[in-house]
Write an enzyme that holds these catalytic residues in place. Structure first.
Site, mmCIF file in Angstrom:
data_model
loop_
_atom_site.group_PDB
_atom_site.id
_atom_site.type_symbol
_atom_site.label_atom_id
_atom_site.label_comp_id
_atom_site.label_asym_id
_atom_site.label_seq_id
_atom_site.Cartn_x
_atom_site.Cartn_y
_atom_site.Cartn_z
ATOM 1 N N GLU A 126 0.835 -1.205 0.000
ATOM 2 C CA GLU A 126 0.000 0.000 0.000
ATOM 3 C C GLU A 126 0.872 1.258 0.000
ATOM 4 O OE1 GLU A 126 -2.907 2.606 2.817
ATOM 5 O OE2 GLU A 126 -3.038 0.437 3.096
ATOM 6 N N THR A 164 -3.579 3.096 5.392
ATOM 7 C CA THR A 164 -4.913 2.829 5.955
ATOM 8 C C THR A 164 -4.916 1.749 7.024
ATOM 9 O OG1 THR A 164 -5.471 1.182 4.276
ATOM 10 C CG2 THR A 164 -6.052 3.470 3.789
#
Length: 308
Positions: A126, A164
């Site tokens: 990510e 996140t």
């Protein structure tokens, strides 16, 4: 033995969406469908999709011409998207909408002339995707010490975004250090932190008050699963990360009257059931769910998979 299940646990909406994209693509286009990187960080999920006809690759060069290609929930760099466009690959983007939101925040801050700081783990897909989506330099910080070592003027206009799979609790000290160091700093609203990460971490804290041992069901390469185990340990409860019931060590339970089970956001409930069955093989258990936050968030699928 009493077994308490954390609520919420397991799949989040982004993971449900990503898996459904692969399954629907297989139904619509037939096998094989190529997936760049593990769709989510869970071996059971990946293996079950392989059996249905998904082929997982780490590089787009491994994807044949014209083959349906899925980007994983973690997101990809712009260069990967451009490579797919150049090769005319039909792409289904399973990037979690909350990850896409972080990408867009980063682009917005850069466009306003701010130096961009990303709070996250080096090497995580990510983080690599986010750094590759933003059209400008991104400074990665993993700790308060990293903030202290940033070589930017204290009055420089800066902004921060976060991975996140980090929660409000994970990022609080780093954000405070950034705010103490820089006089002109902006960042996303605290409500923009991934709801699933925060909810699962809060649930583990609640669980820890009731049990002697915590079992976290999840993959060794799952950032959010590892963090759940760390939180249990931090609050003083012996905590173990296990992929499934086969990894349960009876020695962990010797003096335990109550065992807590949770699962990372990419771990399916079938693996939680597997761990409960492994506990039953050791002795009789009663299972109850700890009251917690109900999640009813759903993310839309790509239009190509819902039309017709």
């Amino acid at each position: 033995m009493e077994v308490f299940l954390a609520q919420p646990r397991g799949f989040c909406a982004g993971v449900v969406r990503a898996i459904e994209i692969v399954e629907r693509a297989l139904q619509k286009y037939g096998s094989p469908v190529y997936v760049r990187h593990e769709i989510v960080h869970n071996k059971y999920v990946v293996e079950s999709l392989k059996k249905k006809g998904a082929i997982f690759v780490e590089d787009l060069s491994e994807v044949p011409a014209k083959a349906v290609t899925v980007f994983s929930a973690h997101g990809v760099a712009r260069s990967v998207e451009e490579e797919a466009e150049a090769r005319d690959l039909p792409v289904l983007n399973a990037t979690c909408p909350l990850v896409t939101k972080v990408h867009n925040q980063g682009k917005r801050y850069i466009s306003r002339g701010r130096a961009l700081i990303l709070i996250g783990h080096a090497g995580h897909p990510e983080v690599e995707g986010t750094m590759g989506q933003v059209p400008g330099p991104v400074l990665l910080v993993q700790s308060v010490q990293d903030v202290a070592e940033l070589r930017l003027p204290t009055d420089a206009p800066v902004a921060y975004i976060t991975q996140t799979t980090l929660s409000v609790d994970d990022t609080r000290d780093i954000i405070a250090a950034l705010q103490a160091k820089f006089t002109d700093i902006q960042g996303p609203d605290i409500r923009d932190i991934c709801y699933a990460t925060q909810n699962r971490q809060s649930a583990v804290r609640d669980l820890s008050k009731l049990v002697d041992v915590i079992l976290v069901v999840g993959a060794a390469n799952s950032s959010n699963s590892n963090r759940l185990r760390e939180i249990g340990t931090e609050v003083g409860v012996a905590s173990y990360l296990i992929a499934d019931g086969s990894e349960l060590n009876p020695d962990w339970l010797k003096d335990a009257k109550a065992v807590g089970i949770t699962a990372g956001a990419s771990a399916p409930e079938v693996l939680v059931d597997d761990v409960i069955e492994a506990l039953r093989r050791i002795g009789p258990v009663s299972v109850s769910v700890v009251p917690g936050r109900e999640e009813n968030i759903e993310f839309r699928l790509p239009a190509e998979l819902t039309a017709g």
